[in-house]
Scaffold this active site. Structure first.
Site, PDB file in Angstrom:
ATOM      1  N   GLY A 165       5.037   9.012  -8.291  1.00 28.71           N
ATOM      2  CA  GLY A 165       6.025   9.807  -9.012  1.00 28.71           C
ATOM      3  C   GLY A 165       7.155   8.997  -9.620  1.00 28.71           C
ATOM      4  O   GLY A 165       7.995   9.537 -10.333  1.00 28.71           O
ATOM      5  N   HIS A 208      -2.306  19.182  -5.425  1.00 30.88           N
ATOM      6  CA  HIS A 208      -2.538  17.769  -5.134  1.00 30.88           C
ATOM      7  C   HIS A 208      -3.566  17.697  -4.008  1.00 30.88           C
ATOM      8  O   HIS A 208      -3.272  18.046  -2.866  1.00 30.88           O
ATOM      9  CB  HIS A 208      -1.236  17.087  -4.718  1.00 30.88           C
ATOM     10  CG  HIS A 208      -1.401  15.636  -4.393  1.00 30.88           C
ATOM     11  ND1 HIS A 208      -0.473  14.924  -3.685  1.00 30.88           N
ATOM     12  CD2 HIS A 208      -2.384  14.777  -4.697  1.00 30.88           C
ATOM     13  CE1 HIS A 208      -0.894  13.676  -3.553  1.00 30.88           C
ATOM     14  NE2 HIS A 208      -2.051  13.565  -4.160  1.00 30.88           N
ATOM     15  N   HIS A 235       8.827  14.169  -4.359  1.00 28.34           N
ATOM     16  CA  HIS A 235       7.706  13.268  -4.107  1.00 28.34           C
ATOM     17  C   HIS A 235       7.597  12.848  -2.648  1.00 28.34           C
ATOM     18  O   HIS A 235       6.999  11.823  -2.332  1.00 28.34           O
ATOM     19  CB  HIS A 235       7.749  12.051  -5.043  1.00 28.34           C
ATOM     20  CG  HIS A 235       7.675  12.456  -6.499  1.00 28.34           C
ATOM     21  ND1 HIS A 235       6.550  13.042  -7.038  1.00 28.34           N
ATOM     22  CD2 HIS A 235       8.585  12.404  -7.496  1.00 28.34           C
ATOM     23  CE1 HIS A 235       6.778  13.318  -8.317  1.00 28.34           C
ATOM     24  NE2 HIS A 235       8.004  12.950  -8.613  1.00 28.34           N
ATOM     25  N   GLU A 275      -6.631  10.176  -4.944  1.00 31.03           N
ATOM     26  CA  GLU A 275      -5.761  11.329  -5.239  1.00 31.03           C
ATOM     27  C   GLU A 275      -6.188  12.006  -6.534  1.00 31.03           C
ATOM     28  O   GLU A 275      -6.386  11.339  -7.553  1.00 31.03           O
ATOM     29  CB  GLU A 275      -4.310  10.877  -5.435  1.00 31.03           C
ATOM     30  CG  GLU A 275      -3.631  10.333  -4.218  1.00 31.03           C
ATOM     31  CD  GLU A 275      -2.126  10.137  -4.456  1.00 31.03           C
ATOM     32  OE1 GLU A 275      -1.443   9.808  -3.484  1.00 31.03           O
ATOM     33  OE2 GLU A 275      -1.637  10.313  -5.593  1.00 31.03           O
ATOM     34  N   ARG A 291      -4.600   2.311   1.624  1.00 29.68           N
ATOM     35  CA  ARG A 291      -3.994   2.162   2.950  1.00 29.68           C
ATOM     36  C   ARG A 291      -4.339   3.354   3.832  1.00 29.68           C
ATOM     37  O   ARG A 291      -4.866   4.359   3.353  1.00 29.68           O
ATOM     38  CB  ARG A 291      -2.468   2.120   2.797  1.00 29.68           C
ATOM     39  CG  ARG A 291      -1.938   3.411   2.178  1.00 29.68           C
ATOM     40  CD  ARG A 291      -0.439   3.589   2.295  1.00 29.68           C
ATOM     41  NE  ARG A 291      -0.058   4.937   1.902  1.00 29.68           N
ATOM     42  CZ  ARG A 291       0.172   5.352   0.663  1.00 29.68           C
ATOM     43  NH1 ARG A 291       0.049   4.489  -0.336  1.00 29.68           N
ATOM     44  NH2 ARG A 291       0.508   6.599   0.419  1.00 29.68           N
ATOM     45  N   ARG A 337       5.542  17.412   8.815  1.00 35.96           N
ATOM     46  CA  ARG A 337       6.319  16.180   8.965  1.00 35.96           C
ATOM     47  C   ARG A 337       7.719  16.549   9.426  1.00 35.96           C
ATOM     48  O   ARG A 337       8.425  17.296   8.732  1.00 35.96           O
ATOM     49  CB  ARG A 337       6.415  15.436   7.636  1.00 35.96           C
ATOM     50  CG  ARG A 337       5.093  14.909   7.147  1.00 35.96           C
ATOM     51  CD  ARG A 337       5.339  13.937   6.005  1.00 35.96           C
ATOM     52  NE  ARG A 337       4.077  13.540   5.394  1.00 35.96           N
ATOM     53  CZ  ARG A 337       3.958  12.508   4.559  1.00 35.96           C
ATOM     54  NH1 ARG A 337       5.031  11.792   4.237  1.00 35.96           N
ATOM     55  NH2 ARG A 337       2.791  12.193   4.045  1.00 35.96           N
TER      56      ARG A 337
HETATM   57  C1  MV4 Z   1       0.977  14.215 -12.871  1.00 34.49           C
HETATM   58  C2  MV4 Z   1       1.513  15.530 -12.883  1.00 34.49           C
HETATM   59  C3  MV4 Z   1       1.161  16.373 -13.907  1.00 34.49           C
HETATM   60  N1  MV4 Z   1       0.335  15.933 -14.877  1.00 34.49           N
HETATM   61  N2  MV4 Z   1       0.162  13.830 -13.861  1.00 34.49           N
HETATM   62  C4  MV4 Z   1       3.465  12.633  -9.117  1.00 34.49           C
HETATM   63  C5  MV4 Z   1       3.117  11.578  -8.148  1.00 34.49           C
HETATM   64  C6  MV4 Z   1       2.099  10.736  -8.801  1.00 34.49           C
HETATM   65  N3  MV4 Z   1       1.112  10.352  -7.818  1.00 34.49           N
HETATM   66  C7  MV4 Z   1       1.525  11.566  -9.889  1.00 34.49           C
HETATM   67  N4  MV4 Z   1       2.354  12.729  -9.996  1.00 34.49           N
HETATM   68  C8  MV4 Z   1       2.112  13.705 -10.900  1.00 34.49           C
HETATM   69  N5  MV4 Z   1       1.266  13.348 -11.913  1.00 34.49           N
HETATM   70  C9  MV4 Z   1      -0.144  14.688 -14.843  1.00 34.49           C
HETATM   71  N6  MV4 Z   1      -0.928  14.259 -15.828  1.00 34.49           N
HETATM   72  C10 MV4 Z   1       2.358  15.898 -11.834  1.00 34.49           C
HETATM   73  C11 MV4 Z   1       2.669  14.988 -10.844  1.00 34.49           C
HETATM   74  C12 MV4 Z   1       3.537  15.475  -9.814  1.00 34.49           C
HETATM   75  C13 MV4 Z   1       3.075  15.681  -8.514  1.00 34.49           C
HETATM   76  C14 MV4 Z   1       1.791  15.330  -8.149  1.00 34.49           C
HETATM   77  C15 MV4 Z   1       1.354  15.526  -6.873  1.00 34.49           C
HETATM   78  C16 MV4 Z   1       2.190  16.092  -5.940  1.00 34.49           C
HETATM   79  C17 MV4 Z   1       3.468  16.449  -6.269  1.00 34.49           C
HETATM   80  C18 MV4 Z   1       3.929  16.241  -7.556  1.00 34.49           C
HETATM   81  C19 MV4 Z   1       5.225  16.605  -7.879  1.00 34.49           C
HETATM   82  C20 MV4 Z   1       5.674  16.411  -9.158  1.00 34.49           C
HETATM   83  C21 MV4 Z   1       4.833  15.843 -10.113  1.00 34.49           C
END
Ligand code: MV4
Length: 450
Positions: A165, A208, A235, A275, A291, A337
């Site tokens: 994030g 997610h 995040h 993920e 990890r 958590r």
């Molecule tokens: C995104 C998304 C929406 N669209 N990608 C946040 C953490 C990083 N691992 C990727 N993330 C995101 N990528 C696209 N194309 C929204 C997020 C995101 C998010 C993802 C998973 C869990 C919580 C989140 C909170 C805000 C944004």
């Protein structure tokens, strides 16, 4: 098999790794900063070495001190846990250069997945579905404009060296694109020393969902199903569950197959997590974590498989202890958590634990390094306990979780237990009806309310 493992971490995860080692007849070495002289991980280990002052940069991130501690104590291998040096490819390399074994993936795989543009390119190559966007890093504004028009606004700018994030920007319309790219590049260079960025279609309300993989060095790859980690704020994951309330058996089998095939083609070893964002029945790869993860216990609870033991076996060159057809996912597990934080404002609340009574009973697991009289230092992450509950189905799991949260007593500091108590009584949560945005609005609507 190893005779002695150095655990390059602290807190609950250091205990978790110690427990796996002890059951396997492996001696353990704890490392600690001066802030952790009285920490439980130091007490439990067979030996301990003080490696520096409280600041992480001088202790838990101090590579020369940690490698020296391993050499002096005659350790064969180092387990990095999560956070700290766990995804530092250079650390893994240095460990190996000293004739020690890094209990994790190869430095090359850590490096590959640390570069988010490279990770995405590799995943496309091995047949994993990704979020539509640029292929590779973005190199000019005209290309950005063309791709954004094709995939449609809003689009998301991500930093290749970011992840988790960090360094993301939502672009709502074409007139904002150029300015936001310039800003994103500037920030990426300042924060990560790398200004490579890429564009993706912005998914507004995905879940997610992450897939747990285990791979050995003999070509065996298995998956242990998914975890739903949509309940996050800023995040930071707050609660995770397995299986995801959103997936059916067919979708689980499909994503599991895709993940295993990919990891096999990449020649990856050890535990890993792929993920995905999941929206309207589709999976989109976003990142791979190379990890052991904080939330691995929910997978252990439904699979009965000790993920840390498997990591140690794989690192020692042994095969995984089971094949995919022997993996039976049973029932449901949820992890809460517990952080040393104010449950309404999330400000850290370090201090002395005056009272400590963890819950127990069938299907209840607490991973924590707390004890009554322990002082939670202000220097590190505020995670102090994980409450993991298993039931034969989601409803039984929820009933047991409510009961366990009522029993849990941590006195002397503020914790996020009250937040979890509210969360587990919330209809949307009970119905499994949530996405990655849900918790932020839940917290906003509940802030300050008793
Ligand atoms: C995104 C998304 C929406 N669209 N990608 C946040 C953490 C990083 N691992 C990727 N993330 C995101 N990528 C696209 N194309 C929204 C997020 C995101 C998010 C993802 C998973 C869990 C919580 C989140 C909170 C805000 C944004």
């Amino acid at each position: 098999m190893f005779d002695k493992v150095l655990i390059a971490n602290r807190g609950e995860i250091a205990l978790r790794i110690h427990r796996a080692c002890r059951e396997m007849g492996i001696h353990t070495v704890a490392i600690h900063s001066t802030a952790d002289n009285d920490a439980m991980h130091v007490r439990l280990a067979d030996e301990s070495v003080c490696i520096g002052p409280p600041r992480s940069a001088e202790s838990y991130l101090n590579i020369p001190a940690i490698v020296s501690a391993a050499m002096i104590t005659g350790a064969d291998a180092i387990h990095p846990g999560y956070g700290f040096l766990s995804e530092n490819a250079r650390f893994a390399e240095i460990v190996e250069e000293h004739g020690l074994t890094f209990i994790g993936p190869s430095p090359d795989h850590i490096r590959m997945m640390g570069d988010k543009v490279e990770a995405k390119r590799k995943m496309i190559e091995v047949g994993v579905p990704v979020v539509p966007g640029t292929d590779g890093a973005l190199d000019n504004i005209d290309e950005a404009r063309a791709i954004a028009e094709t995939i449609g606004y809003p689009v998301l700018i991500k930093a290749s060296s970011g992840g988790g994030g960090k360094g993301m920007k939502v672009v709502e319309s074409a007139d904002q694109l150029e300015g936001m790219i310039t800003a994103a590049k500037r920030e990426a260079r300042a924060n990560f020393g790398d200004d490579a960025i890429y564009l993706e279609k912005y998914l507004a309300h995905p879940r997610h969902i992450e897939l747990q993989i285990l791979a050995d060095t003999h070509g065996n790859v298995i998956h242990l199903g998914e975890r739903d980690c949509s309940l996050q704020r800023s995040h930071q994951k707050v609660l995770e569950e397995a299986p995801s309330p959103a997936l059916n058996a067919k979708e689980r089998a499909r994503i599991g197959q895709i993940g295993c095939d990919a990891v096999r083609k990449l020649g990856y070893r050890s535990a890993g997590t792929i993920e995905f964002l999941y929206e309207n029945g589709e999976f989109y790869f976003i990142e791979m974590n190379t990890r052991l993860q904080v939330e691995h216990p929910v997978t252990e609870m439904i699979s009965g498989i000790d993920i840390v033991r498997e990591m140690i076996r794989v690192a020692a060159g042994t095969t995984l202890s089971m094949t995919q057809d022997k993996v039976a996912l049973q029932g449901h597990a949820i992890e809460c958590r517990v952080n040393a934080e104010d449950p309404a404002t999330f400000t850290p609340s370090p201090g002395t634990i005056e009272e400590y009574h963890p819950p127990g009973g069938l299907g209840v697991r607490v991973d924590s390094a707390l004890y009554a009289g322990y002082r939670v230092p202000p220097n590190y992450d505020s995670l102090i306990a994980k409450l993991i509950v298993h039931g034969n189905n989601r409803n039984e799991c929820l009933m047991r979780l409510r009961r366990a949260l009522e029993e849990f007593v941590i006195g002397g500091i503020k914790t996020t237990i009250p937040l979890h108590q509210k969360l587990v009584s919330e209809p949307d949560f009970i119905n499994g009806d949530y996405d990655i945005r849900w918790l932020e609005s839940f917290v906003a609507n509940n802030a300050g309310k008793p």
